[in-house]
Design an enzyme around this catalytic site. Structure first.
Site, PDB file in Angstrom:
ATOM      1  N   GLN A  50      -6.460  -1.218   3.318  1.00 25.09           N
ATOM      2  CA  GLN A  50      -5.734  -0.741   4.408  1.00 25.09           C
ATOM      3  C   GLN A  50      -5.944   0.106   4.840  1.00 25.09           C
ATOM      4  O   GLN A  50      -6.248   1.074   4.457  1.00 25.09           O
ATOM      5  CB  GLN A  50      -4.218  -0.574   4.504  1.00 25.09           C
ATOM      6  CG  GLN A  50      -3.071  -0.118   5.025  1.00 25.09           C
ATOM      7  CD  GLN A  50      -1.851   0.616   4.980  1.00 25.09           C
ATOM      8  OE1 GLN A  50      -1.160   1.364   4.475  1.00 25.09           O
ATOM      9  NE2 GLN A  50      -0.636  -0.760   5.495  1.00 25.09           N
ATOM     10  N   CYS A  81       3.281   3.268   8.653  1.00 23.98           N
ATOM     11  CA  CYS A  81       3.760   4.852   7.664  1.00 23.98           C
ATOM     12  C   CYS A  81       4.117   5.439   8.641  1.00 23.98           C
ATOM     13  O   CYS A  81       3.516   6.243   9.737  1.00 23.98           O
ATOM     14  CB  CYS A  81       2.275   5.472   7.450  1.00 23.98           C
ATOM     15  SG  CYS A  81       2.210   6.761   6.780  1.00 23.98           S
ATOM     16  N   ASN A  91       8.726  -6.456   3.605  1.00 23.87           N
ATOM     17  CA  ASN A  91       8.993  -5.799   3.000  1.00 23.87           C
ATOM     18  C   ASN A  91      10.391  -4.643   3.476  1.00 23.87           C
ATOM     19  O   ASN A  91      10.220  -4.690   4.365  1.00 23.87           O
ATOM     20  CB  ASN A  91       7.313  -4.983   3.420  1.00 23.87           C
ATOM     21  CG  ASN A  91       7.077  -3.957   2.534  1.00 23.87           C
ATOM     22  OD1 ASN A  91       7.171  -2.281   3.522  1.00 23.87           O
ATOM     23  ND2 ASN A  91       7.424  -3.584   1.448  1.00 23.87           N
ATOM     24  N   GLY A  92      10.808  -3.873   2.414  1.00 27.12           N
ATOM     25  CA  GLY A  92      11.087  -2.477   2.499  1.00 27.12           C
ATOM     26  C   GLY A  92      12.859  -3.153   2.111  1.00 27.12           C
ATOM     27  O   GLY A  92      13.507  -4.628   1.788  1.00 27.12           O
ATOM     28  N   LYS A 119       0.360  -4.537   9.274  1.00 25.63           N
ATOM     29  CA  LYS A 119       1.249  -4.284   8.474  1.00 25.63           C
ATOM     30  C   LYS A 119       3.116  -3.012   9.868  1.00 25.63           C
ATOM     31  O   LYS A 119       1.814  -1.833   9.890  1.00 25.63           O
ATOM     32  CB  LYS A 119       2.128  -3.040   7.467  1.00 25.63           C
ATOM     33  CG  LYS A 119       2.751  -3.533   6.337  1.00 25.63           C
ATOM     34  CD  LYS A 119       2.822  -2.901   5.312  1.00 25.63           C
ATOM     35  CE  LYS A 119       3.816  -2.760   4.271  1.00 25.63           C
ATOM     36  NZ  LYS A 119       4.842  -1.740   4.596  1.00 25.63           N
ATOM     37  N   HIS A 157       7.452  -4.283   7.954  1.00 29.36           N
ATOM     38  CA  HIS A 157       8.664  -3.366   6.966  1.00 29.36           C
ATOM     39  C   HIS A 157      10.325  -3.492   7.419  1.00 29.36           C
ATOM     40  O   HIS A 157      10.354  -3.394   9.138  1.00 29.36           O
ATOM     41  CB  HIS A 157       8.349  -2.090   6.834  1.00 29.36           C
ATOM     42  CG  HIS A 157       9.650  -1.213   6.059  1.00 29.36           C
ATOM     43  ND1 HIS A 157       8.266  -0.355   5.300  1.00 29.36           N
ATOM     44  CD2 HIS A 157      10.364  -0.694   5.931  1.00 29.36           C
ATOM     45  CE1 HIS A 157       9.720   0.466   4.235  1.00 29.36           C
ATOM     46  NE2 HIS A 157      11.096  -0.084   4.560  1.00 29.36           N
ATOM     47  N   ARG A 198       7.845   0.918  -4.006  1.00 32.98           N
ATOM     48  CA  ARG A 198       8.566   1.739  -5.671  1.00 32.98           C
ATOM     49  C   ARG A 198       9.150   0.550  -6.291  1.00 32.98           C
ATOM     50  O   ARG A 198       8.760   1.336  -7.442  1.00 32.98           O
ATOM     51  CB  ARG A 198       9.364   2.133  -4.919  1.00 32.98           C
ATOM     52  CG  ARG A 198       8.277   3.725  -3.816  1.00 32.98           C
ATOM     53  CD  ARG A 198      10.703   4.118  -2.718  1.00 32.98           C
ATOM     54  NE  ARG A 198      10.348   3.778  -1.960  1.00 32.98           N
ATOM     55  CZ  ARG A 198      12.193   3.278  -1.698  1.00 32.98           C
ATOM     56  NH1 ARG A 198      12.365   4.765  -2.170  1.00 32.98           N
ATOM     57  NH2 ARG A 198      12.242   3.274  -0.538  1.00 32.98           N
ATOM     58  N   PRO A 235       1.340  -0.643   0.262  1.00 43.73           N
ATOM     59  CA  PRO A 235      -0.025  -0.249  -0.007  1.00 43.73           C
ATOM     60  C   PRO A 235       0.332   1.260   0.248  1.00 43.73           C
ATOM     61  O   PRO A 235       1.487   1.307   1.019  1.00 43.73           O
ATOM     62  CB  PRO A 235      -0.757   0.011   1.241  1.00 43.73           C
ATOM     63  CG  PRO A 235       0.028  -0.656   2.197  1.00 43.73           C
ATOM     64  CD  PRO A 235       0.851  -2.177   1.288  1.00 43.73           C
ATOM     65  N   MET A 236       0.414   2.012  -1.361  1.00 41.94           N
ATOM     66  CA  MET A 236       1.706   3.499  -0.982  1.00 41.94           C
ATOM     67  C   MET A 236       0.518   4.276  -1.581  1.00 41.94           C
ATOM     68  O   MET A 236      -0.239   4.841  -2.178  1.00 41.94           O
ATOM     69  CB  MET A 236       2.384   3.589  -1.567  1.00 41.94           C
ATOM     70  CG  MET A 236       3.757   2.004  -1.685  1.00 41.94           C
ATOM     71  SD  MET A 236       4.424   1.748  -3.501  1.00 41.94           S
ATOM     72  CE  MET A 236       4.010   0.543  -4.364  1.00 41.94           C
TER      73      MET A 236
END
Length: 336
Positions: free
Chosen positions: A70, A100, A211-212, A139, A171, A234, A17-18
């Protein structure tokens, strides 16, 4: 989904999710490239769902499945109400954002700052699970600021799992809420993949994804030797064609050459429908500029989408013009 993955030893590949990126138009594009990847919405605040325009916030194209919603928030009652409302939209998963680092998120007491309040997160998960009909997941980061991740992360995972979390996506970086911008938080804090691997080793019956900093499918496959799931952010957005190889490399589907012209036609039809319903072409095409990175003609492809799609009255023909800049006959099949 998560129970099946654990039962069969299967793995899950997800697009992270971004905020401002993974809207419904982005997800529709991504779904054309991978039938199996798990897609996530942008983070949507529980208050917005309760009081805002629900169809605008939660609506999506049926082809996006499997798709996860999310949520952002720290009030168990509001989160459970948001889950009730979202149930009518048929999401495949509800995810709670505890990662976030943006200032806006901190001011609302949700996102990464909740790593300091694991008991609050646990209550939120319990409230969401009490009304959800689909998996509820979390997350998170490995910690924030001066926290010791070796202490914080095991306790955090134990608390949310005890309250029914079906999966935890980690992450593998701290979030520095003091001293680093949200952009810097995506790159500056060091990655600690080994810590996340150890969390999986300690929790063999819990679905834990990573993630990350993962930039391609080679790295994704390496992480999946240790983890239940892998999530690209990304890298999947800026080099979108990577997703065209996910079904084969991650899910074992037969290898095939993507039909890029069919994708062109699909996106032209989608754009035409979107414009007919009051949208603008660039709302669709801005998510397409990451296609064909590194290929001859890609620069011109991006130029056409970035400039012509913003002109008044721009229509799907701009997509056709952009695709014509790529000589598909001269290219090897794209891979991640």
């Amino acid at each position: 989904m998560y129970q099946k993955a654990r039962a069969t030893g299967g793995k899950i590949f997800a697009v992270a999710p971004m905020i401002d990126w993974t809207d419904t138009r982005c997800r529709f594009l991504h779904r054309q490239l991978s039938s199996h990847a798990l897609l996530y919405t942008e983070m949507i605040v529980a208050d917005a769902i309760i009081h805002g325009q629900r169809e605008k916030l939660l609506g999506y194209h049926v082809q996006e499945h499997p798709v996860a919603l999310q949520l952002g928030g720290s009030d168990p009652a509001k989160l459970s109400e948001a889950v009730r409302i979202a149930a009518d939209f048929g999401y495949d998963e509800i995810n709670l954002n505890v990662g976030c680092p943006s200032d806006r998120v901190q001011s609302g007491t949700f996102g990464a700052c909740l790593m300091r309040e694991p008991e609050t997160v646990a209550r939120c998960v319990s409230a969401m699970k009490s009304v959800a009909t689909v998996p509820v997941t979390v997350k998170c980061r490995i910690g924030v600021d001066d926290q010791d991740p070796e202490i914080v992360l095991p306790d955090f995972i134990a608390r949310v799992v005890a309250e029914g979390a079906d999966a935890v996506w980690v992450h593998a970086r701290k979030a520095w809420l003091q001293g680093l911008s949200p952009k810097e938080n995506r790159d500056v804090p060091p990655l600690d993949y080994d810590l996340v691997y150890r969390m999986k080793q300690r929790n063999p019956d819990v679905f834990i994804g990573i993630n990350g900093g993962i930039t391609d499918l080679d790295q994704a496959e390496e992480h999946l030797k240790h983890m239940d799931g892998v999530m690209l952010g990304r890298a999947a957005y800026h080099n979108t064609s990577t997703l065209a190889d996910v079904d084969h490399r991650i899910y074992g589907a037969p290898e095939s050459v993507p039909d890029w012209l069919a994708l062109r036609d699909k996106m032209m039809d989608y754009a035409a429908d979107y414009i007919a319903n009051g949208g603008r072409l660039n709302h669709v095409t801005r998510h397409m500029v990451g296609l064909f990175q590194g290929l001859p003609g890609a620069r011109r492809f991006r130029q056409i989408l970035s400039s012509d799609a913003t002109r008044p009255g721009a229509g799907p023909e701009v997509i056709a013009a952009a695709f014509s800049a790529i000589n598909f006959d001269a290219q090897e099949p794209l891979a991640g």
